[in-house]
Design a protein around this motif. Structure first.
Motif, mmCIF file in Angstrom:
data_model
loop_
_atom_site.group_PDB
_atom_site.id
_atom_site.type_symbol
_atom_site.label_atom_id
_atom_site.label_comp_id
_atom_site.label_asym_id
_atom_site.label_seq_id
_atom_site.Cartn_x
_atom_site.Cartn_y
_atom_site.Cartn_z
ATOM 1 N N ALA A 82 -56.645 190.175 -18.593
ATOM 2 C CA ALA A 82 -57.997 189.633 -18.686
ATOM 3 C C ALA A 82 -58.339 188.834 -17.438
ATOM 4 C CB ALA A 82 -58.125 188.754 -19.928
ATOM 5 N N ALA A 83 -57.378 188.035 -16.946
ATOM 6 C CA ALA A 83 -57.640 187.180 -15.793
ATOM 7 C C ALA A 83 -57.838 188.006 -14.530
ATOM 8 C CB ALA A 83 -56.489 186.193 -15.610
ATOM 9 N N LEU A 84 -57.074 189.083 -14.400
ATOM 10 C CA LEU A 84 -57.157 189.885 -13.185
ATOM 11 C C LEU A 84 -58.190 190.992 -13.302
ATOM 12 C CD1 LEU A 84 -53.334 190.209 -12.458
ATOM 13 C CD2 LEU A 84 -54.958 188.577 -11.487
ATOM 14 N N GLY A 85 -58.677 191.269 -14.521
ATOM 15 C CA GLY A 85 -59.630 192.354 -14.707
ATOM 16 C C GLY A 85 -59.038 193.699 -14.335
ATOM 17 N N GLN A 130 -62.254 197.181 -22.585
ATOM 18 C CA GLN A 130 -63.508 196.454 -22.760
ATOM 19 C C GLN A 130 -64.648 197.430 -23.044
ATOM 20 O OE1 GLN A 130 -64.189 193.071 -22.974
ATOM 21 N NE2 GLN A 130 -64.723 192.457 -20.917
ATOM 22 N N ARG A 131 -64.676 198.535 -22.292
ATOM 23 C CA ARG A 131 -65.711 199.549 -22.507
ATOM 24 C C ARG A 131 -65.576 200.169 -23.890
ATOM 25 N NH1 ARG A 131 -65.440 200.675 -17.083
ATOM 26 N NH2 ARG A 131 -63.749 202.187 -17.263
ATOM 27 N N ARG A 163 -60.433 196.772 -18.314
ATOM 28 C CA ARG A 163 -61.835 197.192 -18.259
ATOM 29 C C ARG A 163 -62.078 198.401 -19.141
ATOM 30 N NH1 ARG A 163 -63.064 197.741 -12.169
ATOM 31 N NH2 ARG A 163 -60.799 197.615 -12.019
ATOM 32 N N THR A 217 -57.550 195.587 -30.203
ATOM 33 C CA THR A 217 -57.439 195.631 -28.736
ATOM 34 C C THR A 217 -56.204 194.847 -28.323
ATOM 35 O OG1 THR A 217 -59.011 193.800 -28.722
ATOM 36 C CG2 THR A 217 -59.865 195.969 -28.173
ATOM 37 N N GLN A 218 -55.793 195.023 -27.066
ATOM 38 C CA GLN A 218 -54.497 194.483 -26.663
ATOM 39 C C GLN A 218 -54.487 193.650 -25.391
ATOM 40 O OE1 GLN A 218 -52.556 198.227 -27.030
ATOM 41 N NE2 GLN A 218 -52.939 197.818 -29.180
ATOM 42 N N THR A 219 -55.547 193.715 -24.596
ATOM 43 C CA THR A 219 -55.527 193.052 -23.300
ATOM 44 C C THR A 219 -54.956 191.642 -23.398
ATOM 45 O OG1 THR A 219 -57.461 194.283 -22.637
ATOM 46 C CG2 THR A 219 -56.948 192.326 -21.350
ATOM 47 N N GLY A 220 -53.948 191.355 -22.569
ATOM 48 C CA GLY A 220 -53.333 190.039 -22.576
ATOM 49 C C GLY A 220 -53.976 189.117 -21.566
ATOM 50 N N LEU A 221 -53.421 187.929 -21.446
ATOM 51 C CA LEU A 221 -53.985 186.915 -20.561
ATOM 52 C C LEU A 221 -54.070 187.417 -19.119
ATOM 53 C CD1 LEU A 221 -54.915 183.926 -20.553
ATOM 54 C CD2 LEU A 221 -52.619 183.357 -19.796
#
Ligand SMILES: Nc1ncnc2c1ncn2[C@@H]1O[C@H](COP(=O)(O)OP(=O)(O)OP(=O)(O)O)[C@@H](O)[C@H]1O
Ligand SMILES: [Mg+2]
Lengths: 344, 266
Positions: free
Chosen positions: B126-129, B137-138, B134, B119-123
């Motif tokens: 993740a902080a802003l969603g 995440q799913r 998302r 997965t790749q989501t960065g800070l």
């Protein structure tokens, strides 16, 4: 179908959770915002403002100690770095608070990562000693670099925040209580929301995995060093922003506002609330921030009662008020966004 | 034995002269062998033979004193000196002899940690969603639930990992290792401490993984597990490789019988 019900239950509980944990928070936030109007007591507001500033610090330290499991005993140093960054930028370049809090956060965040580089090679007790040393070095450094920092006398005449209000024009927060209360309240709310999201993200889970078992985390594919540095930087940045607010509120800062005792107090708040719990960090900070004032009636025995209360809580709840697996906010992701029709 | 669907394209992992010393103890003494894609290799040897140390050296937990480890499907790349998470990214995942689940997390979260390298989501995301955060995440959640179903733990996804019975924690570790989508899976005594029923389910799980094209290196003391499962068996004793071959050959090898399988059969 047995498996279907379990998955259903899971997706329902995780689906709603995008909203459900927010609503009680929202109620609390509205309550907090209405307080100065319902109960305009300057002394109470000042105590609460200080406690909320502690909550902001506790949220930041919670990322380092609570989520990632890195014991940090010099956290006040980041608070100091943020305060001095804004103070100096304001005094030298006239930088307004609404701009100055950003570099304050960035500089403190960078300081966190820089401290992390050498310090994270050591673990546990040794890390605690290194961070303690860092905290003291920053405080003593600020005291002795009097050419730039004003030495023990600190910085005087740091500007309060200004706002341009329609109809009134330029409005200085000055020494009033309510504006700072609102400022700290909103900042804490925003940071708490970010922390909740972070802790439920892949990054937050990786932090917790490092806390639980570093080797297993690395072998599950988590870049341990990188994430430890990120935790230090995030924690540092939050303290830096808190420092800028503190400097703007006080109008003057001295090195002894950032001593070891402050680091220990913030740590106690995180531990009292429960390591890793975001609610816990806020409640812990509010309790420990307000308790000394509540206990004023005990006069000389105040700190004795304070200490006894701490010991009692930790006896009864070894994982803190909101710590432990069962009590913490569930850090599971949401499966499906809850459909309006629902799938009862 | 079913033949794996993936065509064998030669070695997936090559271990060459791998040596590890702990002070005076030579835990691995110039070990050389390779693993072909799609195979299950059994790694056996008496206590203290160096099996776990070999796992640790290949997965980056320990740094070997000498030797090469090369891994890859098309091109073989050296993995010695890489950090453990980089080796996972290459496609090698492992479980532990002494179970190391994340006790303070739920069963599902344990597996979600394993999706980190995929997965790749960065800070900021993740902080802003953000929407992409998302979405990812799913995806991770679905993948983790799928793996829990594979190992039979999906109904306990929300429970504390620490509260799971021992045998189930072993399965959880396997699911967590699989979450990184490895090409090669290292299992360190997965049957240790399991009851016969659990052992049988483990055998089924391993067969299923192999049928899906996974290559497996399996440390196991239980001959009833290793011998029928393995295509080839490598035997270590005091840090040295003393034999290598098909299970049949190994069961008849005099040195192996002496070192490990016990007294010669009457
Ligand atoms: N971290 C370490 N430090 C010092 N010595 C070690 C270390 N790890 C392993 N050893 C030694 O290396 C040798 C091989 O140990 P290893 O754990 O690899 O054996 P093993 O084959 O996995 O045995 P078992 O079947 O008991 O798991 C043993 O003599 C052990 O004492
Ligand atoms: Mg072993």
């Amino acid at each position: 179908m047995k498996s279907g019900t379990a998955t259903d239950r899971l997706s329902r509980s995780t689906g709603n959770q995008w909203l459900s944990p927010i609503s009680p928070w929202l109620v609390m936030l509205i309550g907090a915002l209405a307080l100065p109007i319902l109960h305009p007591n300057v002394y109470h507001l000042d105590v609460l403002t200080t406690a909320l500033l502690y909550a902001l610090l506790a949220l930041g330290l919670n990322i380092i100690v609570g989520l990632t499991g890195l014991l940090h005993l010099g956290y006040a140093a980041f608070f100091a770095i943020g305060a001095y960054t804004y103070g100096l930028m304001n005094l030298h370049w006239g930088c307004p608070f609404w701009v100055g809090w950003i570099p304050a956060g960035i500089v403190a965040g960078i300081a966190g990562a820089c401290l992390g580089l050498p310090a994270l090679r050591v673990r546990g007790d040794y890390l605690a000693i290194v961070t303690l040393g860092f905290g003291e070095i920053v405080r003593i450094g600020v005291t002795n670099l009097d050419r730039w920092t004003g030495g023990p006398n600190g910085l005087i005449g740091v500007a309060h925040p200004h706002l341009w209000v329609p109809g009134i024009g330029d409005w200085d927060f000055g020494v009033e209580s309510a504006p700072y209360y609102y400022l700290v309240c909103l900042t804490t709310a925003v940071v708490a929301a970010v922390c909740v999201r972070l802790s439920r993200s892949r990054i937050g889970r990786a932090w917790i995995a490092i806390r639980e078992d570093e080797v297993a985390a690395a072998c599950a594919g988590v870049p341990v060093l990188q994430l430890k540095l990120l935790a230090q930087a995030c924690g540092g940045a939050i303290a830096g922003v808190a420092g800028a607010i503190f400097a703007a509120k006080q109008g003057a800062i001295t090195p002894d506002s950032f001593d070891f005792i402050l680091s220990v107090m913030i740590l106690a708040m995180v531990v009292l609330g429960g390591l890793g719990s975001i609610r816990g960090a806020i409640v812990g900070a509010l309790v420990l921030g307000c308790l000394p004032e509540v206990l004023r009636g005990f006069d000389r025995f105040r700190m004795l009662v304070f200490g006894a209360a701490m010991i009692l809580v930790i006896r009864l709840r070894p994982h803190g008020l909101f710590g432990g697996f069962e009590r913490r906010i569930r850090i599971t992701p949401h499966a499906q966004p809850a459909t309006p029709s629902g799938r009862a | 034995m079913t033949t794996p669907p993936a065509p064998r394209t030669g070695p997936l992992l090559e271990i060459n002269n791998l040596t590890k010393r702990f002070g005076g103890v030579v835990a691995l003494d110039a070990i050389t062998f390779s693993i072909d894609e799609g195979d299950i290799i059994g790694l056996i040897g008496p206590n203290g033979a160096g099996k776990t140390t070999l796992f640790n050296c290949v997965t980056g937990v320990l740094r070997p004193n000498a030797g090469q480890v090369r891994f890859g499907r098309q091109t073989m790349e050296s993995v010695v000196g890489l950090a453990p998470h980089e080796i996972v990214e290459c496609g090698i995942a492992r479980t532990f002899q002494n179970i190391r689940v994340f006790a303070g997390m739920s069963v599902l979260e344990n597996v979600l940690v394993g999706t980190y390298p995929r997965t790749q989501t960065g800070l900021l995301g993740a902080a802003l969603g953000t929407a992409s955060a998302r979405h990812e995440q799913r995806w991770a959640h679905d993948r983790a639930m799928g793996l829990l179903e594979l190992v039979g733990l999906h109904e306990r996804a929300e429970e504390s990992a620490a509260a799971l019975p021992f045998g189930w924690q072993r399965r959880l570790e396997i699911a967590r290792a699989l979450a990184s989508d490895p090409a090669l899976l290292f299992l360190d005594e997965p049957a240790a401490g399991l009851n016969p029923v659990e052992k049988q389910r483990l055998l089924e799980l391993i067969s299923q993984l192999r049928a899906n094209g996974l290559t497996i290196l399996l440390i196991e003391h239980d001959m009833q597990v290793v011998m029928p499962m393995s295509d080839r068996v490598v035997v270590l004793d005091y840090g040295k490789k003393i034999a290598e071959g098909s299970p049949k050959v190994i069961q008849q090898d005099a040195r192996v019988i002496e070192a490990y399988l016990g007294a010669p059969r009457a």
